[in-house]
Scaffold this motif. Structure first.
Motif, PDB file in Angstrom:
ATOM      1  N   GLU A 108      16.574  45.280  33.167  1.00 58.52           N
ATOM      2  CA  GLU A 108      16.190  44.052  33.845  1.00 58.52           C
ATOM      3  C   GLU A 108      16.630  44.090  35.299  1.00 58.52           C
ATOM      4  OE1 GLU A 108      18.256  40.500  32.572  1.00 58.52           O
ATOM      5  OE2 GLU A 108      19.772  41.709  31.546  1.00 58.52           O
ATOM      6  N   ASP A 109      16.315  43.058  36.016  1.00 53.90           N
ATOM      7  CA  ASP A 109      16.676  42.954  37.427  1.00 53.90           C
ATOM      8  C   ASP A 109      18.197  42.986  37.578  1.00 53.90           C
ATOM      9  OD1 ASP A 109      15.988  41.971  40.322  1.00 53.90           O
ATOM     10  OD2 ASP A 109      17.515  40.577  39.559  1.00 53.90           O
ATOM     11  N   PRO A 110      18.736  43.721  38.587  1.00 55.15           N
ATOM     12  CA  PRO A 110      20.193  43.817  38.737  1.00 55.15           C
ATOM     13  C   PRO A 110      20.887  42.472  38.886  1.00 55.15           C
ATOM     14  CG  PRO A 110      19.115  45.495  40.055  1.00 55.15           C
ATOM     15  CD  PRO A 110      18.030  44.606  39.527  1.00 55.15           C
ATOM     16  N   VAL A 111      20.299  41.553  39.654  1.00 52.10           N
ATOM     17  CA  VAL A 111      20.931  40.245  39.828  1.00 52.10           C
ATOM     18  C   VAL A 111      21.014  39.511  38.496  1.00 52.10           C
ATOM     19  CG1 VAL A 111      20.753  37.986  40.923  1.00 52.10           C
ATOM     20  CG2 VAL A 111      20.224  40.043  42.240  1.00 52.10           C
ATOM     21  N   ALA A 112      19.905  39.489  37.756  1.00 55.17           N
ATOM     22  CA  ALA A 112      19.898  38.795  36.464  1.00 55.17           C
ATOM     23  C   ALA A 112      20.906  39.420  35.505  1.00 55.17           C
ATOM     24  CB  ALA A 112      18.496  38.845  35.857  1.00 55.17           C
ATOM     25  N   ALA A 113      20.987  40.762  35.502  1.00 57.37           N
ATOM     26  CA  ALA A 113      21.913  41.440  34.600  1.00 57.37           C
ATOM     27  C   ALA A 113      23.363  41.107  34.931  1.00 57.37           C
ATOM     28  CB  ALA A 113      21.688  42.950  34.658  1.00 57.37           C
ATOM     29  N   LEU A 114      23.705  41.119  36.217  1.00 57.63           N
ATOM     30  CA  LEU A 114      25.095  40.882  36.613  1.00 57.63           C
ATOM     31  C   LEU A 114      25.467  39.405  36.513  1.00 57.63           C
ATOM     32  CD1 LEU A 114      25.306  43.381  39.600  1.00 57.63           C
ATOM     33  CD2 LEU A 114      26.419  43.590  37.357  1.00 57.63           C
ATOM     34  N   VAL A 115      24.534  38.515  36.805  1.00 56.37           N
ATOM     35  CA  VAL A 115      24.805  37.089  36.598  1.00 56.37           C
ATOM     36  C   VAL A 115      25.042  36.820  35.114  1.00 56.37           C
ATOM     37  CG1 VAL A 115      23.814  34.764  36.684  1.00 56.37           C
ATOM     38  CG2 VAL A 115      23.592  36.281  38.649  1.00 56.37           C
ATOM     39  N   GLY A 116      24.243  37.441  34.265  1.00 60.58           N
ATOM     40  CA  GLY A 116      24.455  37.295  32.825  1.00 60.58           C
ATOM     41  C   GLY A 116      25.814  37.823  32.401  1.00 60.58           C
ATOM     42  N   ALA A 117      26.205  38.971  32.960  1.00 58.44           N
ATOM     43  CA  ALA A 117      27.509  39.552  32.623  1.00 58.44           C
ATOM     44  C   ALA A 117      28.659  38.689  33.113  1.00 58.44           C
ATOM     45  CB  ALA A 117      27.615  40.957  33.221  1.00 58.44           C
ATOM     46  N   SER A 118      28.430  37.918  34.181  1.00 55.18           N
ATOM     47  CA  SER A 118      29.506  37.107  34.755  1.00 55.18           C
ATOM     48  C   SER A 118      29.964  35.984  33.828  1.00 55.18           C
ATOM     49  CB  SER A 118      29.064  36.514  36.102  1.00 55.18           C
ATOM     50  OG  SER A 118      28.121  35.456  35.933  1.00 55.18           O
ATOM     51  N   HIS A 119      29.161  35.629  32.825  1.00 55.82           N
ATOM     52  CA  HIS A 119      29.553  34.578  31.875  1.00 55.82           C
ATOM     53  C   HIS A 119      30.751  35.011  31.035  1.00 55.82           C
ATOM     54  CE1 HIS A 119      26.299  31.595  32.306  1.00 55.82           C
ATOM     55  NE2 HIS A 119      25.529  32.632  32.604  1.00 55.82           N
ATOM     56  N   THR A 120      30.884  36.299  30.807  1.00 52.92           N
ATOM     57  CA  THR A 120      31.976  36.803  29.953  1.00 52.92           C
ATOM     58  C   THR A 120      32.748  37.896  30.674  1.00 52.92           C
ATOM     59  OG1 THR A 120      30.390  38.324  28.911  1.00 52.92           O
ATOM     60  CG2 THR A 120      30.823  36.219  27.791  1.00 52.92           C
ATOM     61  N   SER A 172      18.108  48.347  35.561  1.00 52.88           N
ATOM     62  CA  SER A 172      16.881  48.961  36.065  1.00 52.88           C
ATOM     63  C   SER A 172      15.708  48.378  35.302  1.00 52.88           C
ATOM     64  CB  SER A 172      16.921  50.484  35.881  1.00 52.88           C
ATOM     65  OG  SER A 172      15.668  51.057  36.167  1.00 52.88           O
ATOM     66  N   LEU A 173      14.568  48.289  35.966  1.00 49.79           N
ATOM     67  CA  LEU A 173      13.370  47.773  35.321  1.00 49.79           C
ATOM     68  C   LEU A 173      12.508  48.883  34.739  1.00 49.79           C
ATOM     69  CD1 LEU A 173      12.366  45.007  37.892  1.00 49.79           C
ATOM     70  CD2 LEU A 173      13.532  44.734  35.718  1.00 49.79           C
TER      71      LEU A 173
END
Length: 300
Positions: free
Chosen positions: A89-101, A39-40
């Protein structure tokens, strides 16, 4: 270190269905579960909250939301290791970041977007296009056809050699002690004037296309470690017709439909293609989009 199953939660009905699916996946695979709510609120409330001793109301709501989601998952699967994360932060940015690990990222097809009638939310589509690990998009509504427990369907593309989608699909079928349905579709040869006037030639071309599709399917399946998954029943399906249509037909009653995507060298993301777009919009079961880099992450 075991990578977690990550699921995006926002309190919507679609999010709850995604949470149920992700919790079952984590429990079946003996992996930890990580709940992410993005969430922002911090960006918009930081100025006012600096002078306040109490936490912003949006932060409290977000923390309550993930706490309720955690309790729900642990009621379903008491053995689960669950962690929560509230990301400003933005949901897409947060989940893309989480996808690395992450082992995989799960989310509902629609969240709390402004256009409730959309078949697929922008977050789901953006994540499927940018994730660094497999993404599973869970439909917002229950399917018309009750799923057959343990049935995993995978679309076999035209690329030669090992296919990430096939590897992931076999792993999913093995974790379910179920069946793997490998679908290879092919299109009819063009019917020109010569073909129309010589039906034997048309028949020969059709048979050749079918045989070529069968051989390609066999070649891809030979790259899988089927002997290492004796609990999986394999079904091969070579069908004539548009790939999106045949995969939609095959996915009726499935636990999971798996499709592959390749890294687009010209963009910061994946090339989903029209077939994957159709699956994400219309498939009656959860859809896993597996990037071709999945093989690299496994050392394959």
């Amino acid at each position: 270190m075991e990578l977690p199953v990550v699921v995006g939660v926002d309190g919507s009905e679609g999010s709850l269905r995604a949470l149920d699916w992700a919790a079952a996946e984590a429990a079946r695979s003996a992996l930890p579960l990580r709940l992410v709510h993005a969430s922002l609120w911090e960006r918009y409330e930081s100025a006012g909250s600096a002078a306040d001793s109490e936490r912003p109301s949006e932060q409290v709501l977000a923390e309550n939301l993930v706490a309720e989601a955690r309790d729900h998952a642990q009621r379903l699967h008491p053995e689960l290791s669950v962690e929560t994360s509230v990301e400003p932060e933005d949901p897409v940015a947060a989940l893309v970041g989480a996808s690395h690990t992450a082992a995989l990222v799960v989310l509902g097809s629609r969240g709390r977007g402004r256009i409730a009638g959309m078949l697929l939310g922008s977050v789901s589509l953006s994540l499927a296009n940018r994730s660094h690990c497999p993404v599973v998009v869970v439909p917002a509504s229950k399917p018309d056809t009750p799923p057959t427990s343990g049935r995993v369907v995978v679309g076999i593309g035209s690329a030669p050699g090992p296919q990430a989608a096939a590897v992931f699909a076999l792993e999913e079928a093995a974790s379910r002690h179920g069946e793997l349905v490998a679908v290879r579709s092919w299109r009819s040869p063009a019917h020109g004037s010569m073909a129309m006037s010589h039906p034997l030639l048309t028949g020969s071309a059709t048979a050749a296309h079918h045989h070529e599709a069968e051989e390609h399917l066999e070649d891809v399946l030979e790259t899988l470690d089927l002997a290492g998954s004796p609990e999986v029943t394999l079904h091969k399906s070579v069908v004539q017709g548009p790939a999106h249509q045949k995969l939609l037909e095959a996915s009726a009653g499935a636990d999971l439909l798996v499709v592959g995507s390749r890294r687009d060298s010209g963009r910061l993301g994946l090339h989903l293609g029209p077939v994957n777009h159709a699956m994400l919009h219309y498939a009656p079961c959860p859809v896993a989009v597996v990037p071709d880099t999945y093989l690299e992450s496994r050392g394959a």
